[in-house]
Enzyme design. Structure first.
Site, mmCIF file in Angstrom:
data_model
loop_
_atom_site.group_PDB
_atom_site.id
_atom_site.type_symbol
_atom_site.label_atom_id
_atom_site.label_comp_id
_atom_site.label_asym_id
_atom_site.label_seq_id
_atom_site.Cartn_x
_atom_site.Cartn_y
_atom_site.Cartn_z
ATOM 1 N N SER A 1 24.055 27.009 -83.197
ATOM 2 C CA SER A 1 25.009 27.348 -84.235
ATOM 3 C C SER A 1 25.065 26.319 -85.374
ATOM 4 O O SER A 1 25.732 26.563 -86.370
ATOM 5 C CB SER A 1 26.398 27.511 -83.614
ATOM 6 O OG SER A 1 26.845 26.306 -83.031
ATOM 7 N N SER B 1 23.231 24.069 -79.507
ATOM 8 C CA SER B 1 23.473 24.334 -80.930
ATOM 9 C C SER B 1 23.045 23.234 -81.889
ATOM 10 O O SER B 1 23.035 23.453 -83.097
ATOM 11 C CB SER B 1 24.944 24.653 -81.161
ATOM 12 O OG SER B 1 25.253 25.923 -80.661
ATOM 13 N N LYS C 1 29.468 19.942 -89.956
ATOM 14 C CA LYS C 1 29.506 21.375 -89.647
ATOM 15 C C LYS C 1 30.940 21.896 -89.786
ATOM 16 O O LYS C 1 31.900 21.142 -89.575
ATOM 17 C CB LYS C 1 28.989 21.532 -88.217
ATOM 18 C CG LYS C 1 28.870 22.945 -87.680
ATOM 19 C CD LYS C 1 28.196 22.860 -86.315
ATOM 20 C CE LYS C 1 28.254 24.150 -85.556
ATOM 21 N NZ LYS C 1 27.517 24.027 -84.272
#
Length: 474
Positions: free
Chosen positions: A161, A185, A87
């Site tokens: 996220s 997330s 990420k």
């Protein structure tokens, strides 16, 4: 399972992490071919999914050729030559870390500890996946990169996220990815894309160069299609760096994915921590959670209804989250490019820093005792992962800060208390809405209970076979 478009492909996109590692190890596939396939899938899906912020096409191809030479020379590592994604809140040497923000960021000088460990296991990092600004929201959209979409329904968000990571894994672009979880997330996007997502014990995977991101709320964790793949990635990524504040004792988790969990007492819970906005649990998600509880009972577990005493967990979370947003925002080269709602959160973070942040940290141990009391009577907690299916992309574009908070709290009220206490949770797929949208449930445990949660999740997977389902071809 009613929707016809969920089908099992036999093509390479359906290979998991362990499958690819074995094919490479046994000489049935080259890293060059595996990485080229992943890079081609990124290129094919960027116009639709938009899962990646940075693609390391040249570097990854060179690393794949090197991996092939190492494999040919007889070297063996858990993920030697296997493509994975991280990420874009994770430091990768030579790449900027924008964490969903617009603007030109400097490149990282060295790998973060989790990336160092992935590379030490032989993994090839093909790119950095999209995430909303400073990881604040349960969708992955932003002025820095556009809209990331859900492979199960391109009109929906994959969540956030870690939305780019989830979209990429669900679509078979990469076999697995590392996300991060500060209020759900990893678990929320896993729920909304039919994946296994593990939020490990705080400190299990080092976040170095950050000793404690978001004042202890945020941890890195794996996203994969199977429990075994998630456990394998967790094993590879786990471990401490010298400056880490939290250092749980090392455990190897892959064996747990092949082990019977034994007969457990499982607490089914639909209640949430106190919030100013009333809970509206989608009836299809309630039904799917009950069906999962029935599967557990059929597998021999005792399922009882319980409600943890969450107490005032919200005031212990908000200062940590917003002070963390404010701290991260200091890295942003041009704050004028930030979402106005981020700027509001930065100002709120300034108010909540200092004495209120110290109070929030001091509340953690009493909350662990209060919430943890539920584990005097049950071994594992089962709750929905989200209260609603994935929203449409763009549905929050016009919401101000207050309305945005309400949307997040009412859609995703179940995940964030576990970030406050720092304990493990695993999202497991729990079926689909009548409209074909994935639903997830979370298995939650006390301190350092990942192995038990992984064993139970693997038992459920063998029973329900969510791993055979694929989104429509993209």
């Amino acid at each position: 399972m009613t929707h016809a478009h969920a089908h099992a492909n036999a093509d390479r996109a359906s290979y998991g992490l362990a499958d690819l590692a074995a094919l490479l190890r046994d000489g049935h596939l080259t890293s060059r071919a595996a990485v080229a396939h992943s890079l081609a899938r990124i290129e094919e899906t960027q116009p639709t999914l938009n899962a990646f912020r940075r693609v390391r096409a040249e570097a990854a191809s060179a690393e794949a050729e090197q991996a092939d030479r190492r494999l040919a020379a007889g070297e063996r590592l858990p993920l030697l030559g296997v493509p994975v994604a991280v990420k874009d809140d994770t430091e990768v040497a030579g790449e900027p870390t924008a964490f969903g923000c617009a603007g030109v960021f400097p490149v990282a000088r060295e790998d973060g500890e989790v990336v160092r460990r992935l590379r030490a296991a032989g993994a090839v990092i093909v790119g950095k996946s999209n995430t909303p600004e400073i990881g604040q929201w349960a969708f992955t959209e932003g002025r820095g990169f556009g809209v990331t979409r859900n492979p199960w329904d391109l009109d929906r968000t994959p969540g956030g996220s870690s939305g780019g990571a989830a979209a990429a894994v669900a679509a078979g672009v990469v076999p697995a990815a590392v996300g991060s979880d500060g209020a759900g997330s990893v678990r929320i996007p896993a729920a909304w894309t039919n994946l296994v997502g593990i939020k490990p014990q705080r400190g299990r995977i080092s976040a170095w160069p950050e000793p404690e991101p978001f004042h202890g709320l945020t941890v890195f964790g794996p996203l994969a299609r199977t429990v075994a793949d998630a456990a394998l990635l967790l094993d590879v990524a786990s471990g401490s760096a010298p400056g880490d504040l939290h250092r749980p004792d090392p455990v190897t988790f892959l064996p747990a994915a092949g082990r019977d969990p034994g007969r457990l007492r499982i607490g089914l819970s639909f209640g949430t921590a106190f919030a100013i906005h009333p809970l509206r649990l989608d009836p299809e998600i309630r039904a799917a959670t009950l069906a999962l509880a029935e599967s557990l009972a059929r597998l021999g577990h005792e399922v009882v209804e319980v409600e943890p005493r969450y107490g005032l967990v919200g005031p212990a979370q908000l200062p940590r989250a917003l002070a963390g947003v404010r701290a991260w925002a200091r890295r942003v080269p041009d704050p004028a490019l930030l979402d106005p709602r981020t700027r509001v959160n930065i100002r709120r973070g300034a108010l909540l820093d200092g004495p209120l942040l110290r109070l929030a940290r001091a509340a953690e141990a009493p909350l662990q005792r209060r919430i943890g009391a539920v584990f005097d009577t049950v071994d594992v907690l089962l709750t929905p992962t989200t209260a609603a299916p994935p929203p449409r992309v763009g549905s929050t574009d016009d919401l101000g800060p207050g309305a945005m908070d309400r949307a997040m709290i009412t859609t995703c009220p179940y995940a964030w208390p576990w970030n406050v206490v720092g304990w493990p949770g695993v999202n497991v797929p729990a079926g689909f809405t009548t409209g074909g949208l994935p639903i997830g449930c979370q298995l939650l445990g006390p301190y350092a209970s990942e192995a038990r949660l992984i064993s139970l999740a693997a038992q459920l997977e063998a029973d329900r076979r969510w791993d055979l389902l694929r989104p429509p071809a993209l």
